[in-house]
Design an enzyme around this catalytic site. Structure first.
Site, short mmCIF file in Angstrom:
data_model
loop_
_atom_site.label_atom_id
_atom_site.label_comp_id
_atom_site.label_asym_id
_atom_site.label_seq_id
_atom_site.Cartn_x
_atom_site.Cartn_y
_atom_site.Cartn_z
N ASN A 1 -17.73 -3.52 -4.78
CA ASN A 1 -17.67 -4.99 -4.86
C ASN A 1 -18.94 -5.63 -4.28
OD1 ASN A 1 -15.32 -5.62 -6.15
ND2 ASN A 1 -14.38 -6.68 -4.42
N ARG A 61 -14.43 0.54 8.77
CA ARG A 61 -14.25 1.72 7.94
C ARG A 61 -15.41 2.66 8.25
NH1 ARG A 61 -10.25 -0.76 7.28
NH2 ARG A 61 -9.01 -1.08 5.39
N PRO A 96 -5.65 -1.82 6.94
CA PRO A 96 -5.88 -1.16 8.23
C PRO A 96 -7.03 -1.83 8.99
CG PRO A 96 -5.61 0.48 6.50
CD PRO A 96 -5.69 -0.86 5.81
N ARG A 108 -13.18 -1.83 -4.77
CA ARG A 108 -13.41 -1.26 -3.44
C ARG A 108 -14.60 -1.96 -2.80
NH1 ARG A 108 -12.15 5.19 -4.26
NH2 ARG A 108 -12.88 4.95 -6.40
N GLY A 165 3.11 8.07 -1.43
CA GLY A 165 2.95 9.05 -2.51
C GLY A 165 2.10 10.22 -2.04
N TYR A 168 0.87 4.19 -2.64
CA TYR A 168 -0.23 5.16 -2.52
C TYR A 168 -0.05 6.01 -1.27
CZ TYR A 168 -5.15 6.74 -2.20
OH TYR A 168 -6.31 7.48 -2.11
N ARG A 223 0.82 -1.21 0.00
CA ARG A 223 0.00 0.00 0.00
C ARG A 223 0.86 1.26 0.00
NH1 ARG A 223 -5.49 -1.73 2.08
NH2 ARG A 223 -6.07 0.45 2.28
P1 NAD Z 1 -11.07 7.43 -9.27
O1 NAD Z 1 -10.10 6.35 -9.57
O2 NAD Z 1 -12.47 7.27 -9.70
O3 NAD Z 1 -10.56 8.82 -9.82
C1 NAD Z 1 -9.21 9.12 -10.08
C2 NAD Z 1 -9.12 9.78 -11.44
O4 NAD Z 1 -7.75 10.14 -11.69
C3 NAD Z 1 -9.54 8.82 -12.57
O5 NAD Z 1 -10.40 9.49 -13.45
C4 NAD Z 1 -8.21 8.47 -13.23
O6 NAD Z 1 -8.36 8.13 -14.59
C5 NAD Z 1 -7.41 9.73 -13.01
N1 NAD Z 1 -5.95 9.55 -13.07
C6 NAD Z 1 -5.22 8.56 -12.48
N2 NAD Z 1 -3.93 8.73 -12.76
C7 NAD Z 1 -3.83 9.85 -13.54
C8 NAD Z 1 -2.75 10.53 -14.17
N3 NAD Z 1 -1.48 10.09 -14.04
N4 NAD Z 1 -3.02 11.63 -14.91
C9 NAD Z 1 -4.29 12.07 -15.05
N5 NAD Z 1 -5.36 11.46 -14.49
C10 NAD Z 1 -5.12 10.37 -13.74
O7 NAD Z 1 -11.01 7.65 -7.67
P2 NAD Z 1 -11.79 8.65 -6.71
O8 NAD Z 1 -12.37 7.86 -5.63
O9 NAD Z 1 -12.64 9.57 -7.49
O10 NAD Z 1 -10.57 9.46 -6.08
C11 NAD Z 1 -10.29 10.81 -6.45
C12 NAD Z 1 -9.18 11.35 -5.54
O11 NAD Z 1 -9.62 11.34 -4.19
C13 NAD Z 1 -7.89 10.53 -5.59
O12 NAD Z 1 -6.80 11.41 -5.54
C14 NAD Z 1 -7.95 9.70 -4.33
O13 NAD Z 1 -6.68 9.37 -3.85
C15 NAD Z 1 -8.69 10.63 -3.39
N6 NAD Z 1 -9.37 9.86 -2.33
C16 NAD Z 1 -10.53 9.18 -2.59
C17 NAD Z 1 -11.12 8.43 -1.59
C18 NAD Z 1 -12.40 7.68 -1.80
O14 NAD Z 1 -12.83 6.98 -0.89
N7 NAD Z 1 -13.09 7.79 -2.92
C19 NAD Z 1 -10.52 8.35 -0.32
C20 NAD Z 1 -9.32 9.04 -0.10
C21 NAD Z 1 -8.76 9.81 -1.11
N1 UDP Z 2 -12.86 -5.64 1.47
C1 UDP Z 2 -13.56 -6.83 1.61
N2 UDP Z 2 -14.07 -7.41 0.48
C2 UDP Z 2 -13.93 -6.86 -0.76
C3 UDP Z 2 -13.23 -5.63 -0.88
C4 UDP Z 2 -12.69 -5.05 0.26
O1 UDP Z 2 -13.74 -7.37 2.71
O2 UDP Z 2 -14.44 -7.45 -1.73
C5 UDP Z 2 -12.32 -5.02 2.70
C6 UDP Z 2 -10.85 -4.63 2.62
O3 UDP Z 2 -10.03 -5.72 3.00
C7 UDP Z 2 -10.79 -3.49 3.61
C8 UDP Z 2 -12.16 -2.82 3.49
O4 UDP Z 2 -13.01 -3.79 2.89
O5 UDP Z 2 -10.64 -3.97 4.92
C9 UDP Z 2 -12.16 -1.56 2.64
O6 UDP Z 2 -11.52 -1.86 1.43
P1 UDP Z 2 -11.42 -0.84 0.22
O7 UDP Z 2 -10.60 -1.49 -0.84
O8 UDP Z 2 -12.75 -0.33 -0.15
O9 UDP Z 2 -10.64 0.45 0.80
P2 UDP Z 2 -9.46 0.69 1.84
O10 UDP Z 2 -10.12 1.46 2.92
O11 UDP Z 2 -8.90 -0.60 2.35
O12 UDP Z 2 -8.46 1.47 1.07
#
Ligand code: NAD
Ligand code: UDP
Length: 324
Positions: free
Chosen positions: A192, A213, A276, A188, A150, A147, A144
């Protein structure tokens, strides 16, 4: 003077990015959505394509891009574990080089820039719930880390551009967010479980499902993110944006089965490395500085998400990686 702005949304075709574009376009801003479509597809923003104040650009944030804008929301980054672990080196490049490129642009055109950071900066937390002051517990060597580290490095870059160059920044730490337009094959947990329940497939509990979560509905999240961008320059974050309602993954599976009326069975699968054990945001700062707190309870948000999953043809979606 007009309050309308030119706003760049990187990752704007993704799950959260496309909803953010919707809100900004609706408010009348001139919106540029930049995406390389790694984990998304144009259908997320197709309804915006004919609008005079919306523009779609295919570009990768690891490469510089030249624009004149007033604000940048930096969301470009794969977010689902199966996606960001597919090419971990690219994931790290996207976070770090993407941040450098977008911060450089913000510096040049004096734009305000918001970073979509994550609760993953806390890793597998020993402090519960997690306040922004908690420095986190991340395994730098695990799957992990591409990510988590990063995103941590991106936060560092944001703070250094702010201190060294006076760039006007905002950092939001997003906790698990779900809703319509999640990619049905992103792996996710919410997508899923809903996909599996609707297709009558086994529901895959990783581990015993006792890990927790806290799930935030997308409308609440977008509202928090916009409030942070528009808030006082005296509060740049980081700020947690998430729903403090904490659930075990087993409970989420049971609720999904109940709301879909599915006959799917729960099956146990091995727990992925470094998964986590618990996660819950402390949102004291968001309440105090942004007057923000989530409004949509899990049951209601899940119902809306299930409705959307029922409305789409999953066959029209290409799985971005084999990991779902
Ligand atoms: P997502 O995967 O749907 O969206 C990410 C977008 O970024 C996609 O459209 C993808 O094509 C684009 N992308 C990826 N790499 C790229 C690159 N190198 N250049 C240009 N575009 C690129 O995911 P999301 O859930 O919408 O997440 C959006 C942001 O929010 C991300 O930065 C993610 O880390 C952050 N975030 C989301 C969650 C969540 O639960 N959804 C939680 C924590 C952080
Ligand atoms: N998880 C699960 N079954 C699935 C997908 C995810 O039990 O089919 C669990 C995963 O192991 C984690 C939690 O659900 O504990 C949330 O996973 P997700 O990938 O959505 O996001 P994370 O918070 O781990 O980045």
């Amino acid at each position: 003077m007009s309050t309308l702005k030119r706003i760049l949304v990187t990752g704007g075709a993704g799950f959260l990015g496309s909803h953010l574009c919707d809100r900004l376009v609706k408010a009348g801003h001139d919106v540029i959505c930049l995406d390389n479509f790694f984990t998304s597809q144009k259908s997320n923003v197709a309804h915006l394509l004919g609008r005079a104040n919306f523009e779609l650009v295919r570009h990768d944030v690891t490469l510089p891009y030249w624009l004149e804008v007033d604000e940048v929301y930096n969301l470009a980054c794969p977010a689902a574990p199966g996606h960001y672990q597919y090419n971990p080196i690219k994931t790290m490049k996207t976070s770090v080089m993407g941040a450098i490129n977008m911060l450089g642009m913000a510096k040049r055109c004096r734009a305000k820039i918001l970073q979509a950071s994550t609760s993953e900066v806390y890793g597998d937390p020993e402090v519960h719930p997690q306040p922004e002051t908690y420095k986190g517990s991340v395994n730098t060597l695990g799957p992990r880390a591409c990510y988590d580290e990063g995103k941590r490095a991106a936060e560092t870059l944001f703070m250094d551009y702010h201190r060294m160059n006076g760039v006007n920044i905002r950092i939001v730490r997003i906790f698990n967010t779900y809703g319509p337009r999640m990619h049905p094959f992103d792996g996710r947990v919410v997508s899923n479980f809903i996909r599996q329940a609707l297709l009558g497939e086994d529901i895959t509990l990783f581990g015993d499902g006792a890990q927790t979560r806290s799930f935030c509905y997308r409308d609440d999240l977008i509202e928090g993110m916009i409030r942070m961008m528009n808030g006082s320059d005296a509060f740049i974050g980081p700020v947690n944006i998430g729903n403090p309602g904490e659930f075990t993954i087993r409970r989420l599976a049971e609720l999904t089965i109940e709301l879909t009326g599915s006959r799917s069975r729960l099956v146990m699968r091995p727990l992925p490395a470094d998964d986590p054990r618990q996660r819950q945001p402390d949102i004291t700062l968001a309440r105090k500085h942004l007057g923000w707190e989530p409004k949509v309870p899990l049951r209601e948000g899940l119902q809306k998400t299930i409705e959307w999953f029922r409305s789409i043809n999953m066959g029209h979606f290409r799985a971005p990686t084999p990991n779902y």
